[in-house]
Design a protein around this motif. Structure first.
Motif, PDB file in Angstrom:
ATOM      1  N   PHE A  22      33.129 -24.628  19.239  1.00 20.67           N
ATOM      2  CA  PHE A  22      32.718 -24.294  17.880  1.00 20.67           C
ATOM      3  C   PHE A  22      33.953 -24.202  16.990  1.00 20.67           C
ATOM      4  O   PHE A  22      34.961 -23.633  17.407  1.00 20.67           O
ATOM      5  CB  PHE A  22      31.999 -22.942  17.852  1.00 20.67           C
ATOM      6  CG  PHE A  22      30.765 -22.896  18.712  1.00 20.67           C
ATOM      7  CD1 PHE A  22      29.530 -23.281  18.200  1.00 20.67           C
ATOM      8  CD2 PHE A  22      30.831 -22.478  20.032  1.00 20.67           C
ATOM      9  CE1 PHE A  22      28.391 -23.242  18.991  1.00 20.67           C
ATOM     10  CE2 PHE A  22      29.698 -22.423  20.824  1.00 20.67           C
ATOM     11  CZ  PHE A  22      28.474 -22.806  20.304  1.00 20.67           C
ATOM     12  N   GLY A  23      33.875 -24.720  15.770  1.00 13.36           N
ATOM     13  CA  GLY A  23      35.016 -24.604  14.874  1.00 13.36           C
ATOM     14  C   GLY A  23      34.842 -25.363  13.587  1.00 13.36           C
ATOM     15  O   GLY A  23      33.788 -25.933  13.295  1.00 13.36           O
ATOM     16  N   ARG A  48      30.698 -23.216   9.339  1.00 12.01           N
ATOM     17  CA  ARG A  48      31.213 -23.089   7.979  1.00 12.01           C
ATOM     18  C   ARG A  48      32.343 -22.075   7.850  1.00 12.01           C
ATOM     19  O   ARG A  48      32.982 -21.994   6.815  1.00 12.01           O
ATOM     20  CB  ARG A  48      30.079 -22.694   7.040  1.00 12.01           C
ATOM     21  CG  ARG A  48      29.074 -23.793   6.906  1.00 12.01           C
ATOM     22  CD  ARG A  48      28.016 -23.432   5.915  1.00 12.01           C
ATOM     23  NE  ARG A  48      27.089 -24.533   5.763  1.00 12.01           N
ATOM     24  CZ  ARG A  48      26.393 -24.755   4.685  1.00 12.01           C
ATOM     25  NH1 ARG A  48      26.499 -23.960   3.660  1.00 12.01           N
ATOM     26  NH2 ARG A  48      25.575 -25.769   4.628  1.00 12.01           N
ATOM     27  N   HIS A  49      32.555 -21.278   8.878  1.00 10.66           N
ATOM     28  CA  HIS A  49      33.567 -20.224   8.799  1.00 10.66           C
ATOM     29  C   HIS A  49      34.090 -19.959  10.201  1.00 10.66           C
ATOM     30  O   HIS A  49      33.328 -19.985  11.171  1.00 10.66           O
ATOM     31  CB  HIS A  49      32.931 -18.956   8.210  1.00 10.66           C
ATOM     32  CG  HIS A  49      33.916 -17.940   7.751  1.00 10.66           C
ATOM     33  ND1 HIS A  49      34.444 -17.004   8.603  1.00 10.66           N
ATOM     34  CD2 HIS A  49      34.464 -17.707   6.535  1.00 10.66           C
ATOM     35  CE1 HIS A  49      35.279 -16.221   7.935  1.00 10.66           C
ATOM     36  NE2 HIS A  49      35.302 -16.647   6.667  1.00 10.66           N
ATOM     37  N   GLU A  50      35.391 -19.690  10.312  1.00 12.74           N
ATOM     38  CA  GLU A  50      35.991 -19.466  11.630  1.00 12.74           C
ATOM     39  C   GLU A  50      35.369 -18.281  12.353  1.00 12.74           C
ATOM     40  O   GLU A  50      35.211 -18.296  13.572  1.00 12.74           O
ATOM     41  CB  GLU A  50      37.507 -19.259  11.508  1.00 12.74           C
ATOM     42  CG  GLU A  50      38.272 -20.495  11.118  1.00 12.74           C
ATOM     43  CD  GLU A  50      38.363 -20.698   9.608  1.00 12.74           C
ATOM     44  OE1 GLU A  50      37.706 -19.958   8.841  1.00 12.74           O
ATOM     45  OE2 GLU A  50      39.093 -21.618   9.194  1.00 12.74           O
ATOM     46  N   GLU A  51      35.037 -17.233  11.615  1.00 10.13           N
ATOM     47  CA  GLU A  51      34.409 -16.078  12.252  1.00 10.13           C
ATOM     48  C   GLU A  51      33.072 -16.483  12.857  1.00 10.13           C
ATOM     49  O   GLU A  51      32.706 -16.025  13.939  1.00 10.13           O
ATOM     50  CB  GLU A  51      34.210 -14.949  11.241  1.00 10.13           C
ATOM     51  CG  GLU A  51      33.740 -13.659  11.892  1.00 10.13           C
ATOM     52  CD  GLU A  51      33.734 -12.501  10.904  1.00 10.13           C
ATOM     53  OE1 GLU A  51      33.319 -11.398  11.314  1.00 10.13           O
ATOM     54  OE2 GLU A  51      34.135 -12.669   9.744  1.00 10.13           O
ATOM     55  N   GLY A  52      32.354 -17.382  12.181  1.00 15.83           N
ATOM     56  CA  GLY A  52      31.099 -17.908  12.719  1.00 15.83           C
ATOM     57  C   GLY A  52      31.322 -18.668  14.015  1.00 15.83           C
ATOM     58  O   GLY A  52      30.503 -18.605  14.933  1.00 15.83           O
ATOM     59  N   THR A  79      42.940 -15.459  11.199  1.00 14.84           N
ATOM     60  CA  THR A  79      42.512 -14.082  10.983  1.00 14.84           C
ATOM     61  C   THR A  79      40.997 -13.977  11.079  1.00 14.84           C
ATOM     62  O   THR A  79      40.463 -13.047  11.682  1.00 14.84           O
ATOM     63  CB  THR A  79      42.984 -13.587   9.605  1.00 14.84           C
ATOM     64  OG1 THR A  79      44.384 -13.804   9.502  1.00 14.84           O
ATOM     65  CG2 THR A  79      42.685 -12.120   9.422  1.00 14.84           C
ATOM     66  N   HIS A  80      40.308 -14.954  10.499  1.00 15.66           N
ATOM     67  CA  HIS A  80      38.844 -14.968  10.562  1.00 15.66           C
ATOM     68  C   HIS A  80      38.372 -15.149  12.001  1.00 15.66           C
ATOM     69  O   HIS A  80      37.410 -14.511  12.433  1.00 15.66           O
ATOM     70  CB  HIS A  80      38.267 -16.080   9.691  1.00 15.66           C
ATOM     71  CG  HIS A  80      38.672 -15.987   8.258  1.00 15.66           C
ATOM     72  ND1 HIS A  80      38.443 -14.876   7.489  1.00 15.66           N
ATOM     73  CD2 HIS A  80      39.298 -16.875   7.457  1.00 15.66           C
ATOM     74  CE1 HIS A  80      38.909 -15.078   6.268  1.00 15.66           C
ATOM     75  NE2 HIS A  80      39.442 -16.283   6.228  1.00 15.66           N
ATOM     76  N   LEU A  81      39.052 -16.019  12.743  1.00 11.68           N
ATOM     77  CA  LEU A  81      38.695 -16.247  14.146  1.00 11.68           C
ATOM     78  C   LEU A  81      38.883 -14.955  14.944  1.00 11.68           C
ATOM     79  O   LEU A  81      38.036 -14.575  15.745  1.00 11.68           O
ATOM     80  CB  LEU A  81      39.565 -17.362  14.727  1.00 11.68           C
ATOM     81  CG  LEU A  81      39.193 -17.867  16.103  1.00 11.68           C
ATOM     82  CD1 LEU A  81      37.945 -18.740  16.020  1.00 11.68           C
ATOM     83  CD2 LEU A  81      40.338 -18.680  16.682  1.00 11.68           C
TER      84      LEU A  81
END
Length: 176
Positions: A22-23, A48-52, A79-81
Motif C-alpha cells: 500500500f502506498g 490517497r494518504h501515507e497514513e491510509g 511522518t504520516h506513515l
C-alpha cells in the motif's frame, strides 16, 4: 545481470508471501513500483494518504495474520506513515513500512518510539528485512537505493492512460 534495489526488495517481499503493498507513488518509489509491476506475485495498491497506507497494511495484518507492507516516498509522507504505523504498534501487528530517499528516516522513527532500520547496501537488504521480520511490532525500513541517482520517470503504457482517461470521463458524467 544484477538486480536493482526495487527488484531485490520486490523479490524478497514476494518470497515472504507478501501479495500487496500500500502506498502513494512518487519519484523515489518509481524503481520499486516498476519492479512490482513486473512481478506477478506482488501488487501495488494506491492510497490517497501515507497514513491510509499504514492503516491499510495494519488492517490487512490484523485480518489475515500475514505481513502488511506500506511504502512512502520523499517529503513529509514519512511522518504520516509513522502516524499510521502507531496504530499497528498499539495492536502489536507486524507491519513493515518502507521509506525511500530520505535522510535517515529510520533514526526519526526510533526517536518516535518505533523500530527503524536503514538499508544502504543492496547486498545487505535481505539481512535487513530478516531483522525487520524478527522484530515484534511495526518496523520502518529506510531503503537507500542510490543516493546519487536522479529519480526516474514511471513507465506508463498507453492502455493505462486510456483507462485512466475513460475512468475520469465516467466520473465527470456521473457527477453531472
Amino acid at each position: 545481470m544484477s538486480q536493482t534495489v526495487g527488484e531485490l526488495l520486490t523479490a524478497t517481499l514476494g518470497d515472504l508471501g507478501v501479495t500487496q503493498v500500500f502506498g502513494i507513488v512518487g519519484d523515489a518509489l518509481n524503481p520499486f513500483t516498476d519492479a512490482i509491476r513486473r512481478d506477478e506475485r506482488v501488487k501495488w495498491l494506491g492510497v490517497r494518504h501515507e497514513e491510509g497506507a499504514a492503516l491499510a497494511a495494519a488492517g490487512q495484518t490484523k485480518l489475515t495474520g500475514r505481513l502488511g507492507v506500506c511504502a512512502r516516498t520523499t517529503g513529509p509522507g514519512g511522518t504520516h506513515l509513522l502516524a499510521g504505523l502507531y496504530e499497528a504498534r498499539h495492536d502489536h501487528a507486524p507491519v513493515q513500512g518502507a521509506t525511500f530517499r530520505n535522510p535517515d528516516f529510520a533514526m526519526y522513527a526510533q526517536a518516535c518510539g518505533a523500530t527503524g532500520l536503514r538499508a544502504t547496501q543492496p547486498n545487505r537488504l535481505r539481512d535487513t528485512l530478516a531483522l525487520a521480520l524478527a522484530t515484534p511490532g511495526p518496523v520502518i525500513v529506510d531503503v537507500v537505493g542510490n543516493p546519487a541517482e536522479i529519480p526516474s520517470m514511471p513507465h506508463i503504457h498507453a492502455d493505462q492512460v486510456w483507462k485512466f482517461g475513460i475512468g475520469k470521463m465516467r466520473e465527470a458524467f456521473a457527477k453531472s
